[in-house]
Structure formats: C-alpha cells, structure tokens
Design an enzyme around this catalytic site. Structure first.
Site, short mmCIF file in Angstrom:
data_model
loop_
_atom_site.label_atom_id
_atom_site.label_comp_id
_atom_site.label_asym_id
_atom_site.label_seq_id
_atom_site.Cartn_x
_atom_site.Cartn_y
_atom_site.Cartn_z
N ARG A 226 0.85 -1.19 0.00
CA ARG A 226 0.00 0.00 0.00
C ARG A 226 0.89 1.24 0.00
NH1 ARG A 226 -3.60 -2.44 -1.81
NH2 ARG A 226 -5.66 -2.82 -0.97
N HIS A 274 -1.36 -0.11 -9.98
CA HIS A 274 -2.09 -0.99 -9.05
C HIS A 274 -2.59 -2.24 -9.79
CE1 HIS A 274 -4.38 -1.09 -5.00
NE2 HIS A 274 -4.19 -2.32 -5.45
P1 NAP Z 1 -2.39 -10.61 5.36
O1 NAP Z 1 -2.51 -12.09 5.09
O2 NAP Z 1 -3.34 -9.95 6.28
O3 NAP Z 1 -0.89 -10.37 5.86
C1 NAP Z 1 -0.45 -9.17 6.39
C2 NAP Z 1 0.94 -9.39 6.98
O4 NAP Z 1 1.42 -8.16 7.50
C3 NAP Z 1 0.90 -10.39 8.16
O5 NAP Z 1 2.04 -11.21 8.12
C4 NAP Z 1 0.94 -9.45 9.37
O6 NAP Z 1 1.52 -10.04 10.53
C5 NAP Z 1 1.85 -8.35 8.85
N1 NAP Z 1 1.65 -7.12 9.63
C6 NAP Z 1 0.52 -6.40 9.80
N2 NAP Z 1 0.75 -5.34 10.61
C7 NAP Z 1 2.05 -5.42 10.97
C8 NAP Z 1 2.88 -4.63 11.80
N3 NAP Z 1 2.41 -3.54 12.43
N4 NAP Z 1 4.17 -5.00 11.95
C9 NAP Z 1 4.66 -6.11 11.32
N5 NAP Z 1 3.92 -6.89 10.52
C10 NAP Z 1 2.64 -6.55 10.34
O7 NAP Z 1 -2.47 -9.82 3.99
P2 NAP Z 1 -2.16 -10.33 2.51
O8 NAP Z 1 -3.33 -11.05 1.97
O9 NAP Z 1 -0.83 -11.01 2.52
O10 NAP Z 1 -2.04 -8.93 1.76
C11 NAP Z 1 -1.07 -7.95 2.14
C12 NAP Z 1 -1.40 -6.62 1.51
O11 NAP Z 1 -1.14 -6.67 0.11
C13 NAP Z 1 -2.89 -6.25 1.57
O12 NAP Z 1 -3.22 -5.68 2.82
C14 NAP Z 1 -3.02 -5.25 0.46
O13 NAP Z 1 -2.75 -3.97 0.99
C15 NAP Z 1 -1.88 -5.63 -0.51
N6 NAP Z 1 -2.38 -6.11 -1.81
C16 NAP Z 1 -2.02 -5.45 -2.93
C17 NAP Z 1 -2.45 -5.89 -4.17
C18 NAP Z 1 -1.99 -5.19 -5.43
O14 NAP Z 1 -2.48 -5.51 -6.51
N7 NAP Z 1 -1.07 -4.26 -5.34
C19 NAP Z 1 -3.27 -7.02 -4.28
C20 NAP Z 1 -3.63 -7.68 -3.11
C21 NAP Z 1 -3.18 -7.22 -1.87
P3 NAP Z 1 0.81 -11.31 11.25
O15 NAP Z 1 1.00 -12.47 10.27
O16 NAP Z 1 1.56 -11.49 12.49
O17 NAP Z 1 -0.64 -10.95 11.41
#
Ligand code: NAP
Length: 311
Positions: A226, A274
């Site tokens: 993000r 994006h």
């Molecule tokens: P997710 O499964 O919720 O994983 C988020 C990760 O971030 C988890 O490992 C979490 O830790 C960690 N995290 C959250 N807050 C933190 C903090 N304060 N300090 C350290 N680590 C932290 O999400 P996801 O499905 O992998 O997706 C990640 C992000 O990718 C989404 O939120 C979205 O913004 C982005 N995204 C972008 C696109 C694009 O096309 N550009 C597409 C899809 C998603 P824990 O495991 O300990 O909870």
C-alpha cells in the site's frame, strides 16, 4: 428459506462476477437469490467492494457477513455500522499466484540488471554478470497470505529470504523476524526489499528517512502493498542520493497517481497502476461461496478481519 446475496460493487464487476458466483453458489447446494439490488432488510450476505455505494450497513438488519472482494480492507474496517463478521479475500489460485508472478518478475529484473540490456542505445558491451542469487539477500515485510507465498517462491530461486510480521512464524525457506529489532535486522541486510504489509495506523511510513538509511546502499524497493507504507519525500531523497537504487511502486497514497507527482518520470522509479495482482472472478467466487457455505452450516468464517489490528 433461500438466502439473499447482495453484490455491492462497481457495475463492471457484476458483469465479471455474476456467472462465476452463480456457478460457485450452485456448487455449495444452497437455495439463493443473487442480485445487485435487494431490500436491505432481506439481505443475508453482501459480496463487497469498499468503494461501493453501500456505506451504511444499519438497514441490513439480518446480515450474517460481509465478504470482501479484495485483500485490502482499510477503507471499510473502521466503518462503525459494519458490525457483522467481515472477511477479506484470500484467493490462492488467483490473487496469490498473480502476486507471486509480479513480485518474482520485478525481483529478477533488479537482480539481473535487465534494464541495462533492454535499453542500450550505445550498444555498450560490458559483460558484468550479476551476483548469484545466494549472494543477494531479499527482505519481505509482511508474511501473510501474499508475503509468505512470494518469499517462498523467491527462496526457491536460491535467494536468502528474511521476512517480518507482527507475530512470530515458522515458514520453510524464510528466516522470520518480529518487532523493531527484527525489522532493523532485515533492513540492514536486504538488497531487495518487498513490502506486503496492510495499510494500518501501525504500518504507516514503515519506510521513512531513518529506515531507508539502514538498507545497504543501492538497495531496490518493490512495493505492491500500500502507498501509505512509504514516506514519499524520504524515498525521493534516498533515490536522489543513491541510497536507494530503484523503486518499483504499484500502490500510492493517492490513486490514480496524480500526473504532477514526482514519481512519474523519475529515472529511478517504475510506476505500475495498481495491477500487481487482481482477484480472479472464478477462484474468488469459490472463496466467497465457501464462506457462505460455512455461515449456513454454522461453521466459523475464514479470513475474518481483526478490527482492532485493522487488517
Ligand atoms: P495478510 O494475510 O493480512 O498479511 C499481512 C501481513 O502483515 C501479516 O504477516 C501481518 O503479521 C503483517 N503485519 C501487519 N501489521 C504489521 C505490523 N504492524 N508490523 C509487522 N507486521 C505486520 O495480507 P495479505 O493477503 O498477505 O495482503 C497484504 C497486503 O497486500 C494487503 O493488505 C493489500 O494492501 C496488498 N495487496 C495489494 C495488491 C496489489 O495488486 N497491489 C493485491 C492484493 C493485496 P501477522 O501475520 O503477524 O498478522
């Protein structure tokens, strides 16, 4: 009694999703109505894009769950009227696979120094081979569905991969860290740094002047997470000083990225609009239907958002 499923997203998504959603709902064997307009008091589930006109959930008095079409939930997680279970999208076959491909492609671009060969107007013949992958440490901030899959794919190519999350993890091929010390350890060693954190109050400006300065000189940044994760001015200063070699950015604080933003046209920035990964309608529809099946069977929903953590 049939269940009523409201599809609340942009019109063009309805054209993409109607048939796959019907196929997926047929497969779970429920009696349902699926529509883009339903009396709010009759709706059981909302398939939801946070940009949809549905912003006040109060009239949806028998709502059982809101099922997000996207992985990012920052635009709805703080909505005080959204009180029912709220699930984010996890779509291994589509979203995760797409992100693995995009991240791996951009990692290899920087690792191999492809740009110098693709654009070489002077026909220069400088046969400098890149280091082997084993000598190129990669860091992944965020080890959720996407970060862990990307980290494992990159590790399989031979790169030493370290990752950072809020909670301690054991993931094959990834050295996992937590906390500020863990972040600093990763920053000090990562020649390529990939951001796959969610957008929350705690993750804002994870990359700022201080943390960018910890990276090895000339490090590459890849951000499909993000826009808010990076302090834009600090990144521009680090690119201009040579501290950061290149930034590949897919997400921005304001999207579309404004035409006058200095990222456009910056020689060390690659902007992609994006597109790192999109939810794919057939597999996403199956993920949504599985959660509806669970709701109807009284089983726990998958991938519920933690409202306190904000993701
Ligand atoms: P997710 O499964 O919720 O994983 C988020 C990760 O971030 C988890 O490992 C979490 O830790 C960690 N995290 C959250 N807050 C933190 C903090 N304060 N300090 C350290 N680590 C932290 O999400 P996801 O499905 O992998 O997706 C990640 C992000 O990718 C989404 O939120 C979205 O913004 C982005 N995204 C972008 C696109 C694009 O096309 N550009 C597409 C899809 C998603 P824990 O495991 O300990 O909870």
């Amino acid at each position: 009694m049939p269940i009523n499923v409201l599809f609340a997203a942009h019109e063009k998504r309805w054209a993409q999703y109607e048939a796959p959603l019907r196929t997926a709902l047929d497969a779970i064997g429920v009696d349902y109505t699926l529509a883009i307009e339903l009396p709010p008091a009759d709706v059981d589930y909302i398939v939801y894009a946070p940009s949809s006109p549905v912003q006040d959930f109060t009239p949806y008095t028998r709502l059982k769950a809101v099922l997000n079409l996207w992985a990012g939930v920052e635009d709805a997680v703080g909505n005080p009227t959204l009180k029912v279970p709220y699930a984010r999208m996890v779509d291994d076959e589509g979203l995760t696979q797409g992100m693995v491909e995009w991240v791996t492609g951009h990692t290899l671009r920087h690792h191999l120094g492809m740009d110098a060969h693709i654009v070489n107007p002077n026909h220069s013949w400088v046969p400098d081979a890149p280091p082997v992958s084993a000598d190129r440490p990669v860091g992944i901030l965020g080890l959720g569905e996407l970060g862990s899959a990307c980290g494992q794919a990159i590790a399989r190519l031979g790169f030493p991969v370290s990752g950072w999350a809020r909670s301690q993890k054991q993931i094959d091929g990834i050295t996992c860290h937590t906390g500020t010390d863990g972040l600093n350890t990763i920053l000090r060693q990562s020649q390529i740094l990939i951001l796959l954190l969610p957008s929350t109050a705690a993750t804002e400006n994870t990359l700022n002047a201080e943390t960018l300065a910890m990276l090895p000189k000339g490090a590459f940044i890849i951000n499909p997470g993000r826009g808010l994760l990076i302090d834009d001015d600090a990144l521009l200063a680090a690119l201009d000083s040579g501290q950061i070699g290149h930034a590949t950015l897919d997400v921005f604080r304001v999207e579309p990225l404004p035409q006058d933003h200095p990222f456009w046209g910056h020689p060390k920035v690659t902007v992609t609009p994006h597109i790192a990964s999109e939810t794919r309608a057939p597999s996403a529809s199956r993920a949504i239907a599985e959660n509806i099946r669970r709701g109807e069977a009284g089983e726990p929903f998958l991938y519920l958002v933690d409202r306190d953590a904000g993701y």
